[in-house]
Design a protein around this motif. Structure first.
Motif, PDB file in Angstrom:
ATOM      1  N   GLU A 190      -5.807  17.914  58.735  1.00 20.62           N
ATOM      2  CA  GLU A 190      -4.891  19.001  58.381  1.00 20.62           C
ATOM      3  C   GLU A 190      -4.303  18.834  56.984  1.00 20.62           C
ATOM      4  N   GLU A 191      -3.920  17.603  56.674  1.00 23.58           N
ATOM      5  CA  GLU A 191      -3.216  17.357  55.411  1.00 23.58           C
ATOM      6  C   GLU A 191      -4.142  16.860  54.312  1.00 23.58           C
ATOM      7  N   GLN A 192      -5.413  16.625  54.640  1.00 20.07           N
ATOM      8  CA  GLN A 192      -6.374  16.119  53.667  1.00 20.07           C
ATOM      9  C   GLN A 192      -5.788  14.909  52.935  1.00 20.07           C
ATOM     10  N   ALA A 193      -5.376  13.959  53.760  1.00 21.04           N
ATOM     11  CA  ALA A 193      -4.724  12.750  53.261  1.00 21.04           C
ATOM     12  C   ALA A 193      -5.213  11.556  54.078  1.00 21.04           C
ATOM     13  N   TYR A 194      -5.066  10.365  53.507  1.00 19.91           N
ATOM     14  CA  TYR A 194      -5.286   9.162  54.298  1.00 19.91           C
ATOM     15  C   TYR A 194      -4.188   9.051  55.358  1.00 19.91           C
ATOM     16  N   ALA A 210      -1.224   0.158  73.164  1.00 17.82           N
ATOM     17  CA  ALA A 210      -2.589   0.632  72.923  1.00 17.82           C
ATOM     18  C   ALA A 210      -3.373  -0.228  71.955  1.00 17.82           C
ATOM     19  N   GLY A 211      -2.684  -0.873  70.992  1.00 19.33           N
ATOM     20  CA  GLY A 211      -3.437  -1.513  69.924  1.00 19.33           C
ATOM     21  C   GLY A 211      -4.225  -0.467  69.161  1.00 19.33           C
ATOM     22  N   HIS A 212      -5.451  -0.822  68.752  1.00 23.26           N
ATOM     23  CA  HIS A 212      -6.372   0.122  68.113  1.00 23.26           C
ATOM     24  C   HIS A 212      -5.737   0.847  66.917  1.00 23.26           C
ATOM     25  N   SER A 213      -5.042   0.086  66.074  1.00 28.78           N
ATOM     26  CA  SER A 213      -4.583   0.636  64.800  1.00 28.78           C
ATOM     27  C   SER A 213      -5.794   1.149  64.034  1.00 28.78           C
ATOM     28  N   LEU A 214      -5.582   2.162  63.204  1.00 31.28           N
ATOM     29  CA  LEU A 214      -6.733   2.726  62.523  1.00 31.28           C
ATOM     30  C   LEU A 214      -6.362   3.305  61.168  1.00 31.28           C
ATOM     31  N   VAL A 215      -7.385   3.381  60.323  1.00 36.88           N
ATOM     32  CA  VAL A 215      -7.283   4.014  59.017  1.00 36.88           C
ATOM     33  C   VAL A 215      -8.246   5.186  59.015  1.00 36.88           C
ATOM     34  N   VAL A 216      -7.730   6.369  58.680  1.00 33.13           N
ATOM     35  CA  VAL A 216      -8.520   7.595  58.677  1.00 33.13           C
ATOM     36  C   VAL A 216      -8.531   8.154  57.260  1.00 33.13           C
ATOM     37  N   ASP A 217      -9.711   8.594  56.796  1.00 32.99           N
ATOM     38  CA  ASP A 217      -9.802   9.122  55.436  1.00 32.99           C
ATOM     39  C   ASP A 217      -9.468  10.620  55.423  1.00 32.99           C
ATOM     40  N   PRO A 218      -9.365  11.247  54.245  1.00 23.70           N
ATOM     41  CA  PRO A 218      -8.945  12.653  54.168  1.00 23.70           C
ATOM     42  C   PRO A 218      -9.899  13.655  54.816  1.00 23.70           C
ATOM     43  N   GLU A 244     -10.086  14.620  45.432  1.00 27.32           N
ATOM     44  CA  GLU A 244     -11.457  15.103  45.505  1.00 27.32           C
ATOM     45  C   GLU A 244     -11.681  15.947  46.757  1.00 27.32           C
ATOM     46  N   THR A 245     -11.138  15.490  47.883  1.00 29.34           N
ATOM     47  CA  THR A 245     -11.286  16.229  49.137  1.00 29.34           C
ATOM     48  C   THR A 245     -10.611  17.588  49.049  1.00 29.34           C
ATOM     49  N   ARG A 246      -9.411  17.604  48.496  1.00 27.50           N
ATOM     50  CA  ARG A 246      -8.672  18.863  48.386  1.00 27.50           C
ATOM     51  C   ARG A 246      -9.337  19.826  47.396  1.00 27.50           C
ATOM     52  N   GLU A 247     -10.057  19.278  46.440  1.00 33.39           N
ATOM     53  CA  GLU A 247     -10.768  20.128  45.488  1.00 33.39           C
ATOM     54  C   GLU A 247     -12.075  20.661  46.085  1.00 33.39           C
ATOM     55  N   GLN A 248     -12.792  19.804  46.801  1.00 34.88           N
ATOM     56  CA  GLN A 248     -14.063  20.200  47.389  1.00 34.88           C
ATOM     57  C   GLN A 248     -13.895  21.198  48.536  1.00 34.88           C
ATOM     58  N   PRO A 250     -10.737  23.318  49.534  1.00 38.20           N
ATOM     59  CA  PRO A 250      -9.329  23.622  49.222  1.00 38.20           C
ATOM     60  C   PRO A 250      -8.612  24.459  50.279  1.00 38.20           C
ATOM     61  N   ALA A 251      -8.648  23.991  51.520  1.00 40.36           N
ATOM     62  CA  ALA A 251      -8.024  24.744  52.611  1.00 40.36           C
ATOM     63  C   ALA A 251      -6.518  24.874  52.432  1.00 40.36           C
ATOM     64  N   LEU A 252      -5.881  23.871  51.861  1.00 40.67           N
ATOM     65  CA  LEU A 252      -4.427  23.921  51.705  1.00 40.67           C
ATOM     66  C   LEU A 252      -3.980  25.065  50.794  1.00 40.67           C
ATOM     67  N   LYS A 253      -4.872  25.493  49.913  1.00 36.14           N
ATOM     68  CA  LYS A 253      -4.526  26.601  49.012  1.00 36.14           C
ATOM     69  C   LYS A 253      -4.490  27.942  49.746  1.00 36.14           C
ATOM     70  N   ASP A 254      -5.095  28.005  50.940  1.00 41.12           N
ATOM     71  CA  ASP A 254      -5.173  29.261  51.692  1.00 41.12           C
ATOM     72  C   ASP A 254      -4.059  29.399  52.729  1.00 41.12           C
ATOM     73  N   ARG A 255      -3.071  28.538  52.675  1.00 41.91           N
ATOM     74  CA  ARG A 255      -1.956  28.636  53.619  1.00 41.91           C
ATOM     75  C   ARG A 255      -1.236  29.973  53.468  1.00 41.91           C
ATOM     76  N   MET A 256      -0.903  30.587  54.606  1.00 40.29           N
ATOM     77  CA  MET A 256      -0.194  31.865  54.613  1.00 40.29           C
ATOM     78  C   MET A 256       1.190  31.773  55.257  1.00 40.29           C
ATOM     79  N   LEU A 257       1.393  30.738  56.081  1.00 34.37           N
ATOM     80  CA  LEU A 257       2.660  30.590  56.785  1.00 34.37           C
ATOM     81  C   LEU A 257       3.321  29.278  56.369  1.00 34.37           C
ATOM     82  N   GLY A 258       4.628  29.287  56.316  1.00 34.90           N
ATOM     83  CA  GLY A 258       5.363  28.073  56.020  1.00 34.90           C
ATOM     84  C   GLY A 258       5.253  27.614  54.584  1.00 34.90           C
ATOM     85  N   ILE A 259       4.888  28.526  53.703  1.00 35.76           N
ATOM     86  CA  ILE A 259       4.761  28.167  52.287  1.00 35.76           C
ATOM     87  C   ILE A 259       6.134  28.117  51.646  1.00 35.76           C
TER      88      ILE A 259
END
Length: 264
Positions: A190-194, A210-218, A244-248, A250-259
């Motif tokens: 959703e946020e195109q972030a780590y 639970a353990g199972h800590s994790l790192v997720v990419d954008p 790079e992810t946000r440029e390739q 660019p879903a965040l630029k199309d936000r219509m609500l909560g801007i």
């Protein structure tokens, strides 16, 4: 940027003093990292409600004292997980601490969404009321704690404040581990972030963690994941990947609500 998530085993038989000393030693061992992340309420245990009052401490209390020295010795930025903070007015907060490589308190975040459904943390702790971001040399961290992970509007607010890496410190129970992974990946997409999601192992007051800590990419891909026990999870992050992810895509630029309203 190299990040290390320390998935601490919280054992009810280990004293808070002993665990604090042990964790400080683990932080010192991460001198090859730039950022070290600890879980939520690891000194006492996220479900050890009966100990919250007795183990509460000020921001400059024994946990900060031990970990500020460890961060300085290791030369790392340290998200020190969270503590039971006793504020000046006597109220308790679930408060995350971020410590600079110089050992200074760089930022705090009081958990906004308290877990318990009118029991436990939800009645023992007061709620925070503001978002927290922290500027590092190569990334801007956005801070969240455990149950916050279920509230996407918090994360949208963090990226609107400039966050590129979302750090989630947690004491997440094993019985809902599937949600832990699913929500961590969803927030990254959703946020195109780590997303750096650091939880605990072991048992908090009879609640298996639970353990199972994790790192997720954008893109929402899990790039590293811990197992169920105590473990240090280390991964190299590419600071350019968020932009790079946000440029390739660019879903965040199309936000219509909560801007946010434009400044003019």
């Amino acid at each position: 940027m190299r990040a290390s998530l320390i998935q601490i085993a919280v054992d009810d038989a280990e004293s808070v003093v002993s665990r604090r000393r042990r964790v400080a030693g683990l932080v010192r061992e991460q001198s090859d990292s730039d950022l070290v992340v600890l879980p939520e309420l690891w000194p006492v245990g996220a479900f050890a409600y009966e100990q919250f009052e007795t183990e509460a401490e000020p921001l400059d209390g024994p946990t900060y004292d031990a970990l500020s020295k460890a961060a300085r010795d290791a030369g790392v930025w340290l998200h020190a997980g969270s503590i039971v903070e006793r504020a000046g007015d006597g109220r308790l907060y679930n408060t995350a601490l971020v410590i600079s490589p110089a050992g200074e308190l760089a930022a705090t975040y009081r958990k906004i969404h308290r877990f318990g459904f009118d029991e436990g943390e939800a009645v023992l702790m007061s709620a925070g009321d503001s978002l927290t971001t922290v500027e590092l040399p190569e990334q801007t961290l956005g801070l969240a704690t455990c149950y916050d992970l279920r509230f996407p509007e918090l994360f949208r607010g963090l990226i609107d404040s400039g966050a590129t890496t979302l750090v989630v410190s947690a004491g997440w129970p094993e019985r809902r581990r599937a949600h832990w992974t699913l929500l961590s990946r969803a927030r990254a997409v959703e946020e195109q972030a780590y997303v750096l999601a650091c939880g605990t192992a072991g048992t908090h007051a009879g609640v298996q963690q639970a353990g199972h800590s994790l790192v997720v990419d954008p893109w929402g891909e899990v790039v590293a994941e811990a197992g169920p026990g105590e473990q240090v999870l280390t991964v190299d992050l590419d600071p350019r990947k968020v932009a790079e992810t946000r440029e390739q895509f660019p879903a965040l630029k199309d936000r219509m609500l909560g801007i946010r309203p434009a400044r003019g």
